[in-house]
Design an enzyme around this catalytic site. Sequence first.
Site, short mmCIF file in Angstrom:
data_model
loop_
_atom_site.label_atom_id
_atom_site.label_comp_id
_atom_site.label_asym_id
_atom_site.label_seq_id
_atom_site.Cartn_x
_atom_site.Cartn_y
_atom_site.Cartn_z
N HIS A 1 56.17 17.67 82.15
CA HIS A 1 56.80 17.65 83.48
C HIS A 1 55.74 17.61 84.59
O HIS A 1 55.06 18.61 84.84
CB HIS A 1 57.69 18.89 83.67
CG HIS A 1 58.50 18.85 84.92
ND1 HIS A 1 59.88 18.91 84.91
CD2 HIS A 1 58.16 18.75 86.23
CE1 HIS A 1 60.34 18.85 86.15
NE2 HIS A 1 59.30 18.76 86.97
N HIS B 1 54.80 15.38 88.58
CA HIS B 1 55.16 14.37 89.59
C HIS B 1 53.87 13.61 89.96
O HIS B 1 53.13 14.04 90.84
CB HIS B 1 55.75 15.04 90.83
CG HIS B 1 57.00 15.81 90.55
ND1 HIS B 1 58.25 15.37 90.94
CD2 HIS B 1 57.22 16.96 89.87
CE1 HIS B 1 59.17 16.23 90.53
NE2 HIS B 1 58.57 17.21 89.88
N GLN C 1 64.96 12.85 94.33
CA GLN C 1 64.45 14.05 95.01
C GLN C 1 65.42 14.62 96.07
O GLN C 1 65.57 15.82 96.23
CB GLN C 1 63.11 13.71 95.66
CG GLN C 1 62.53 14.76 96.61
CD GLN C 1 61.66 15.78 95.90
OE1 GLN C 1 60.58 15.46 95.42
NE2 GLN C 1 62.12 17.01 95.85
N HIS D 1 66.17 18.11 87.18
CA HIS D 1 65.64 19.26 87.93
C HIS D 1 66.83 20.18 88.14
O HIS D 1 67.67 19.94 89.00
CB HIS D 1 65.06 18.81 89.27
CG HIS D 1 63.64 18.38 89.17
ND1 HIS D 1 63.25 17.28 88.47
CD2 HIS D 1 62.50 18.93 89.69
CE1 HIS D 1 61.94 17.16 88.56
NE2 HIS D 1 61.46 18.15 89.28
N GLU E 1 66.56 24.84 90.31
CA GLU E 1 65.22 25.32 90.70
C GLU E 1 65.36 26.06 92.03
O GLU E 1 64.98 25.58 93.11
CB GLU E 1 64.23 24.16 90.84
CG GLU E 1 62.80 24.67 91.01
CD GLU E 1 61.80 23.56 91.28
OE1 GLU E 1 62.21 22.40 91.43
OE2 GLU E 1 60.59 23.87 91.34
N ASP F 1 54.05 20.51 86.55
CA ASP F 1 54.92 20.18 87.68
C ASP F 1 54.15 19.49 88.80
O ASP F 1 54.45 18.36 89.16
CB ASP F 1 55.65 21.43 88.21
CG ASP F 1 56.88 21.08 89.03
OD1 ASP F 1 57.31 19.91 88.97
OD2 ASP F 1 57.42 21.97 89.71
N TRP G 1 53.07 21.09 97.32
CA TRP G 1 53.82 22.23 96.76
C TRP G 1 52.93 23.16 95.96
O TRP G 1 53.30 24.28 95.67
CB TRP G 1 54.96 21.71 95.87
CG TRP G 1 55.98 21.00 96.68
CD1 TRP G 1 57.03 21.58 97.36
CD2 TRP G 1 56.05 19.59 96.97
NE1 TRP G 1 57.73 20.62 98.04
CE2 TRP G 1 57.16 19.39 97.81
CE3 TRP G 1 55.30 18.50 96.59
CZ2 TRP G 1 57.53 18.13 98.28
CZ3 TRP G 1 55.65 17.25 97.05
CH2 TRP G 1 56.76 17.07 97.89
#
Length: 410
Positions: free
Chosen positions: A54, A56, A149, A207, A210, A306, A312
Amino acid sequence: MLVKNALIENAEKPQDIRIEDGVFKEFGTLERKENEEVIDLKNRLVLPPFIESHVHLDTCLTAGDPVWNMSGTLFEGIECWHKRKEKLNEQDIRTRVNKVVRMYAANGIQFIRTHIDTTDPSLMAMRTMIELREELKPIMEIQIVAFPQEGILSYPNGKELLITAVKMGADAVGAIPHFEFTREYSVASLDFALNLAAKENKLVDVHCDEIDDEASRGLETVAARALELGLYDKVTASHTTAMHSYNNAYVLRLMRLLKMSRINFVANPLVNTHLQGRIDTYPKRRGITRVKELLAEGINVSFGHDDIYDPWYPMGNGSLRDVVFLGLHVCQMMGYEEIMDSWKLIGQNAAKTLHIADHYGIETGKPASFIVLDAKNYYEALIKDSKVLYSFKNGKKIVENTPAHTHVLI
Ligand code: FE2
């Protein structure tokens, strides 16, 4: 090629490995054939390659550009990304993905599942990533999730963009139920995503929940649809951090459905301990799903990064060692066997999630893809933060690391 004295998957006794035509030919105590290349590992750990289940890739390596996330929250991260998005172009994505994929490769990773944002009318990142998936094949096998997203029903043309991304060649369909405007949208978005995957014969990676909201229950819908549509382990629920906050009576009921559905889970210990629990005072929640309990029920769980150095998460170096190390702490999985077996969280468990078990693993007849760590077992590798000395892909060496030597002089 003959690989001598390998401690395969934490074995105490060394074995030799013969590789021919890029596949594992035989194991045991083997004699060198004439003109055969030999590598003596001198009793070092050999594992199948690590797997990033996982991440991005479209946002990697953008932290501080153009602004830093000063609060460290998810929401300021979204604001920072909004500013960075203006600079997004094909070359920018190509440069960053090429760099981060090599960071991963240096740490023994040979497989990546990446989520790519589809809530962009141009779908530029998706198109570029599909090209990169092909170009980077010699070093990395990449799987792409079409990831909405900003929602499927809560973003203009969200459904059409997701369908287009899937038809362009995404490997898996995503969803983000906890971000949709309403609970009804949340359920409808999951119906849409899982039906699309069933129709197009794709995998699913959601997702899912979360958020620290104990009322966020996308997971039960994901599991129910996986069961009803017969998708089973083609479906993965990522994050599921709300499960941390569910009441135990509800989890007890939910577990039955989770087991029946056979879905996979991915937890992201680094990022979720950083982002979750932000509205708590004290005690603060750890922000991670119930990994230990899921594993105890025989449910498949893997670990992922992630984010790597993006709005983030301002850290990350492409080494899944840190992911496992922190995960073992926050999930309270520090029993001897749990530590020894923890490589499976970025190994065979992740292979199950990615549906690559047919060409993954150290077995006769399978592609000779494996890594060598400078340790005798994974427990020692975790403690010493051991380097990946070699990474072999289909019998070809693609990475070699020389460990530094430290001398204490007094
Ligand atoms: Fe994610």
